[in-house]
Enzyme design. Sequence first.
Site, PDB file in Angstrom:
ATOM      1  N   ARG A  44      44.760  34.641  37.529  1.00 40.74           N
ATOM      2  CA  ARG A  44      43.842  35.520  36.768  1.00 40.74           C
ATOM      3  C   ARG A  44      43.432  34.985  35.354  1.00 40.74           C
ATOM      4  NH1 ARG A  44      45.179  41.287  34.225  1.00 40.74           N
ATOM      5  NH2 ARG A  44      42.762  41.958  33.844  1.00 40.74           N
ATOM      6  N   HIS A 100      38.000  43.876  34.442  1.00 39.25           N
ATOM      7  CA  HIS A 100      38.179  44.530  35.839  1.00 39.25           C
ATOM      8  C   HIS A 100      37.321  44.076  36.974  1.00 39.25           C
ATOM      9  CE1 HIS A 100      40.164  47.851  33.114  1.00 39.25           C
ATOM     10  NE2 HIS A 100      40.953  47.080  33.440  1.00 39.25           N
ATOM     11  N   GLU A 118      43.861  43.462  43.191  1.00 41.18           N
ATOM     12  CA  GLU A 118      43.539  42.074  42.474  1.00 41.18           C
ATOM     13  C   GLU A 118      44.038  40.943  43.140  1.00 41.18           C
ATOM     14  OE1 GLU A 118      43.851  44.633  39.203  1.00 41.18           O
ATOM     15  OE2 GLU A 118      42.251  43.633  38.264  1.00 41.18           O
ATOM     16  N   ASN A 134      49.458  36.186  37.558  1.00 40.22           N
ATOM     17  CA  ASN A 134      48.510  36.923  36.429  1.00 40.22           C
ATOM     18  C   ASN A 134      49.411  36.874  35.224  1.00 40.22           C
ATOM     19  OD1 ASN A 134      47.852  38.673  34.444  1.00 40.22           O
ATOM     20  ND2 ASN A 134      47.501  40.299  35.949  1.00 40.22           N
TER      21      ASN A 134
END
Length: 397
Positions: free
Chosen positions: A89, A178, A383, A8
């Site tokens: 991400r 999200h 995630e 991320n």
Amino acid sequence: MNKILSVNAGSSSLKFQLLSMPSERVIVEGIVERIGNADAIYTVKLNGNKERTTLSIKNHSEAVQLVLNDLIKRQIVASLDEIKGVGHRVVHGGEKFKESTIITPEVFKQIEEVSFLAPLHNPGAITGIKAFQEALPNVVHVAVFDTAFHQTMEPEAYMYAVPYEWYEKYGVRKYGFHGTSHQYVSMKAAELMGKPYEESKIITVHLGNGASLAAIKNGKCIDTSMGMTPLEGIPMGTRSGTIDPAIIEFICTKENKTVQQVLEDLNKRSGYLGISGLSNDSRDLEDAAAEGHYRSNLALDIQYKRIADYIGSYYVYLGGADAIVFTAGIGENNARCREVVCDRISALGVKIDYDLNNRVRGVVTELSTPDSKIRVFLIPTNEELMIARDTMRLAKL
Ligand code: ADP
């Protein structure tokens, strides 16, 4: 066994987890912060120990080299060939990306093309992808989009009632964020209920510094509270959530500010922070409110009311609900928030076990009582795991 990196990357940070798949065990995780500074911080968590180093890191490529060299130095991997895939991400996938995708040169170009929709978020991811592709050119790189799960919304849910050309020319519509988290916790809730995901009605409440809700019918998102940008929806740590847009021009005139400055106020100096004048952290506000600090209490009440409003409207739009799920920093740890929200939606027949709710933190728990009309769950989000799963699936490992 395969080792997958879940990444991320932000504009000045790079967060990573190395997972062993398919066992889904986290081998190591870490973050490089303040990239571009002489005093960047590298934190690594391994076997329950956290180590922090301050060092100079010029750019994302250096950060990636630091992380990969460290994996070798610590003998977490014998060589980089052990890493079989990297999942990245990416915040905004626009309308182009309805699911996770292997990053080919064409896909990379398309991610760059939709970045105008998320100028604060996508450039970091793009820099991260480039740096990892250079360092690990022979493995599959996968993009996992925050917006993808919400692409199943109908036009009636995602369109704004504004001149239609804005949508046609510039893609002005609700995208939602999200998504990876909403999908993960709703799938988990269906599993806990023993219900097929494709036959479930679930409302997910992701409450972190950023916060959003989603209405998920039969495994597909039908509405979500964030919009074209993450500013829409419920008030958050520093974001206002939805306001009357006319306020923007009004404050520009009154305070002699530009639109950009007022938007910065709405993104960075509103929400918990703006109302309380104290902090953007829910713990500080709960503490201050308990001691009678009026504006901290008000900041929380405004947010809790808006959460209840969304749950009520999603209940109607879904035609009922099997479950409500609380997740992310606040949803997983703040018992009072869950209690107040559930009390505010008691008209829907929601009842939770207050003692149990007070005791639990960050672990999968069913909070509702057996006679509650809707089941209520606390489910920690993950995630990174979703990113690793998608990477495995697409890389056909
Ligand atoms: P982000 O959106 O930055 O990922 P998080 O999901 O980490 O945010 O959530 C941050 C929020 O969660 C903060 O308001 C913080 O107060 C709250 N939070 C995190 N951990 C705890 C905890 N142990 N107890 C209470 N609140 C917590």
